[in-house]
Write a protein that holds these residues in place. Structure first.
Motif, short mmCIF file in Angstrom:
data_model
loop_
_atom_site.label_atom_id
_atom_site.label_comp_id
_atom_site.label_asym_id
_atom_site.label_seq_id
_atom_site.Cartn_x
_atom_site.Cartn_y
_atom_site.Cartn_z
N LYS A 9 -9.13 3.31 6.94
CA LYS A 9 -8.36 4.14 5.82
C LYS A 9 -9.56 4.45 4.74
O LYS A 9 -10.34 5.33 5.11
N SER A 30 0.76 -1.25 0.20
CA SER A 30 0.08 -0.08 -0.23
C SER A 30 0.71 1.39 -0.06
O SER A 30 0.39 2.32 -0.50
N ASP A 74 -4.80 -9.36 1.73
CA ASP A 74 -4.56 -8.21 2.68
C ASP A 74 -4.43 -7.07 1.58
O ASP A 74 -3.73 -6.70 1.04
C1 LIG Z 1 -2.61 -0.44 7.08
C2 LIG Z 1 -2.34 -1.72 6.70
C3 LIG Z 1 -2.36 -2.64 7.63
C4 LIG Z 1 -2.61 -2.48 9.08
O1 LIG Z 1 -3.87 -2.11 9.15
P1 LIG Z 1 -4.51 -1.63 10.64
O2 LIG Z 1 -5.90 -1.45 10.40
O3 LIG Z 1 -3.61 -0.39 11.04
O4 LIG Z 1 -3.90 -2.61 11.55
C5 LIG Z 1 -1.94 -4.10 7.28
N1 LIG Z 1 -1.96 -4.26 5.84
C6 LIG Z 1 -1.84 -3.35 4.97
C7 LIG Z 1 -1.54 -3.82 3.44
C8 LIG Z 1 -1.88 -2.19 5.03
O5 LIG Z 1 -2.10 -1.07 4.28
#
Ligand SMILES: *Cc1c(COP(=O)(O)O)cnc(C)c1O
Length: 429
Positions: free
Chosen positions: A276, A215, A241
Motif C-alpha cells: 500500500k 482505512s 493494525d
Molecule cells: C489493507 C488492510 C488489511 C489487509 O492487508 P493485506 O496486506 O491486503 O492483507 C488489513 N488491515 C487494514 C487496516 C488494512 O487497511
C-alpha cells in the motif's frame, strides 16, 4: 474446395521460423494455442488458409504469463484490481536478480546457512528505529492471523465495535481473527469507545488489545476513540493494525497513522501491508517489542506465512532504493501534470482526435486515505476509446466520467507519456 480442408496442418504452421523462435522463448504450449486459434479462424472463414501463420504470430502473447502489464491512468494510485503498488525499477531489478539461485538463506563468506531475508529485515529495522525487532509475512492479513494465533488463540481479543472493519471484496477482519480460535471481546459502540470500555474488558482472558485503523471509511459527528498512548498501561499486548504501511509520517496524508509514530505512542506491535503506502511488493510487516516479535517468528504458523525470495529482494530495494512510483505519484506537482495532459491532448488533437486536457481528482485507493483527493490532470477522450485502449497492445485503463474517458496523469510514470500517445493513436485506427 472446402476451405476447411485447406487449413494448414499444425506441424507445418509450427515450423514457421517466427513460431519456432517464440516456442523457444515462451514454450511450445503457448505457441500451439495461438496456432490452434488461428486454424479455428481459418476454418470459420474469417481468414484465408495462407494467413494462418501470420495470424498465429499476431496472436502470440508477449510473456509466458497470461498476466499483462497495464498502464494505470485511473487516477487511483493503489488500484487493487491492478496490483496495488507498482514496484520501483530498483525493486524490479532486485526481484529479477533474486529469481534464479540466490543467497536468500546462505552466507557466501562462510558457506554456512544464514538468516533468511536478512537484508530486507535489516532495511526495515533501520527504517523504523522505534521497532526493537521486525518480522515479515505474506501480507497484512497473515500478520494479523499470526498475532491472533500466537497471543489470543483460545483467549480474547479486545477490540472496539468501531474498528470491526471490512477491508474489501468481503474480507472482514473480525472473521479473520475468529478463524484463529480467538474470541472477540467487542467494546464500545460503532461511533464511540472510551478508555473505560477497554479497561473494563481487559482481564485474565485477554490475549491482546487490537486497534484497527479504519482505512477505508470515516466516522463523522458524535464520535470518540481511544489513542494508543492511553491504552499502553493496560498490561496486555497492544497491537495496532495501521493498514497502509507508512513507516514514518507523511505530511500529504496527515490522517494516516505511521509505524514509528504508533510504536512511539506505546504500541507493542504494529502490523501493516507492504504494497500500500510503502509502495513495495505484497508483504505483511510486523514491528515492535523484541520478545513479542520473537514469539511470532518461532510459532509453527510463521513457516506457512513466510515470504519468498522475490518479495524479500523487492522489499529491501523498496526500503533502501530510490523513491517509489507511488511516492512520485503522491508528490507529483499538479501544474506539471496539467502541462503533460496539455501536451498529450494537443498532439492527439493534431492527429484529429477529440482530445482535451481537463482537471481531475486522483485518490489514494487500496482502501487507504478515504476522503483524500489529490488535484490532478487528465486527457479527456470520447468514451468509445475505453475498450480499444483497455484491450490494445499496451493496455491503458482510465475511468469513464460524464460520458468521457479520462486518462489521469497522476498515476502515469513521467517516462510513459509517449506510450500512451501511441496507444491512443492505435486505438483510433
Ligand atoms: C489493507 C488492510 C488489511 C489487509 O492487508 P493485506 O496486506 O491486503 O492483507 C488489513 N488491515 C487494514 C487496516 C488494512 O487497511
Amino acid at each position: 474446395m472446402d476451405s476447411r480442408r485447406r487449413v494448414p496442418r499444425t506441424d507445418l504452421v509450427l515450423a514457421d521460423p517466427r513460431l519456432v523462435a517464440t516456442a523457444g522463448r515462451l514454450g511450445r504450449a503457448i505457441v500451439k494455442d495461438a496456432v490452434a486459434q488461428a486454424q479455428r479462424r481459418a476454418r470459420q472463414g474469417e481468414i484465408g488458409p495462407e494467413e494462418v501463420a501470420d495470424a498465429a504470430v499476431a496472436a502470440l502473447p508477449p510473456y509466458a504469463t497470461s498476466m499483462r502489464p497495464v498502464i494505470n491512468m485511473t487516477g487511483v494510485l493503489l488500484h487493487t484490481n491492478l496490483g496495488r503498488a507498482p514496484l520501483s525499477s530498483a525493486a524490479i531489478a532486485s526481484a529479477a536478480a533474486a529469481a534464479g539461485s540466490a543467497d536468500v538463506e546462505f552466507d557466501l563468506a562462510t558457506g554456512a546457512r544464514a538468516r533468511r531475508g536478512r537484508g530486507a529485515l535489516e532495511a526495515l529495522a533501520r527504517a523504523v528505529p522505534a521497532a526493537e525487532d521486525v518480522h515479515l509475512v505474506n501480507n497484512n492479513a497473515a500478520a494479523l492471523v499470526l498475532v491472533a494465533t500466537v497471543f489470543a488463540a483460545g483467549r480474547e481479543i479486545v477490540i472496539s465495535r468501531g474498528e470491526l472493519v471490512e477491508i474489501g471484496d468481503g474480507f472482514r477482519i473480525p472473521d479473520l481473527l475468529i478463524s484463529t480460535g480467538a474470541r472477540l471481546r467487542e467494546v464500545g459502540t460503532t461511533n464511540r469507545t472510551s478508555y473505560a470500555d477497554y479497561a473494563a474488558a481487559v482481564g485474565p482472558e485477554t490475549g491482546l488489545v487490537l486497534k484497527v485503523h479504519p482505512s477505508n471509511f470515516r466516522v463523522e459527528g458524535f464520535t470518540g476513540s481511544v489513542e494508543v498512548a492511553a491504552l499502553a498501561g493496560l498490561g496486555v499486548p497492544i497491537v495496532v493494525d495501521i493498514g497502509s504501511g507508512l513507516l514514518a509520517r507523511e505530511p500529504l496524508l496527515p490522517e494516516e497513522p505511521d509505524a514509528a509514530g504508533v510504536l512511539k505512542a506505546g504500541a507493542d506491535l504494529v502490523t501493516a501491508s507492504g504494497d500500500k503506502l510503502l509502495g513495495g511488493p505484497q508483504a505483511g510487516l510486523l514491528l515492535g517489542r523484541r520478545d513479542l516479535v520473537e514469539r511470532c517468528r518461532r510459532h509453527p504458523l510463521a513457516r506457512a506465512l513466510r515470504v519468498d525470495k522475490l518479495t524479500l529482494a523487492a522489499l529491501e530495494a523498496t526500503l533502501r532504493g530510490p523513491a517509489t512510483p507511488l511516492h512520485e505519484a503522491l508528490r507529483a506537482d499538479p501544474a506539471a501534470l496539467g502541462e503533460r495532459a496539455g501536451m498529450l491532448a494537443d498532439k492527439l488533437a493534431g492527429a484529429g482526435i477529440d482530445a482535451r486536457a481537463v482537471s481531475s481528482e486522483a485518490t489514494v485507493g487500496g482502501g487507504g486515505a478515504p476522503g483524500v483527493t489529490l488535484p490532478s490532470a487528465a486527457v479527456s477522450l470520447p468514451e468509445r476509446f475505453t475498450v480499444p485502449l483497455r484491450t490494445g497492445a499496451i493496455p491503458v485503463v482510465g475511468r469513464v466520467e460524464g460520458g468521457r474517458l479520462l486518462l489521469d496523469l497522476r498515476t502515469l510514470p513521467v517516462d510513459r507519456d509517449d506510450d500512451v500517445m501511441r496507444a491512443v493513436l492505435e486505438a483510433d485506427g
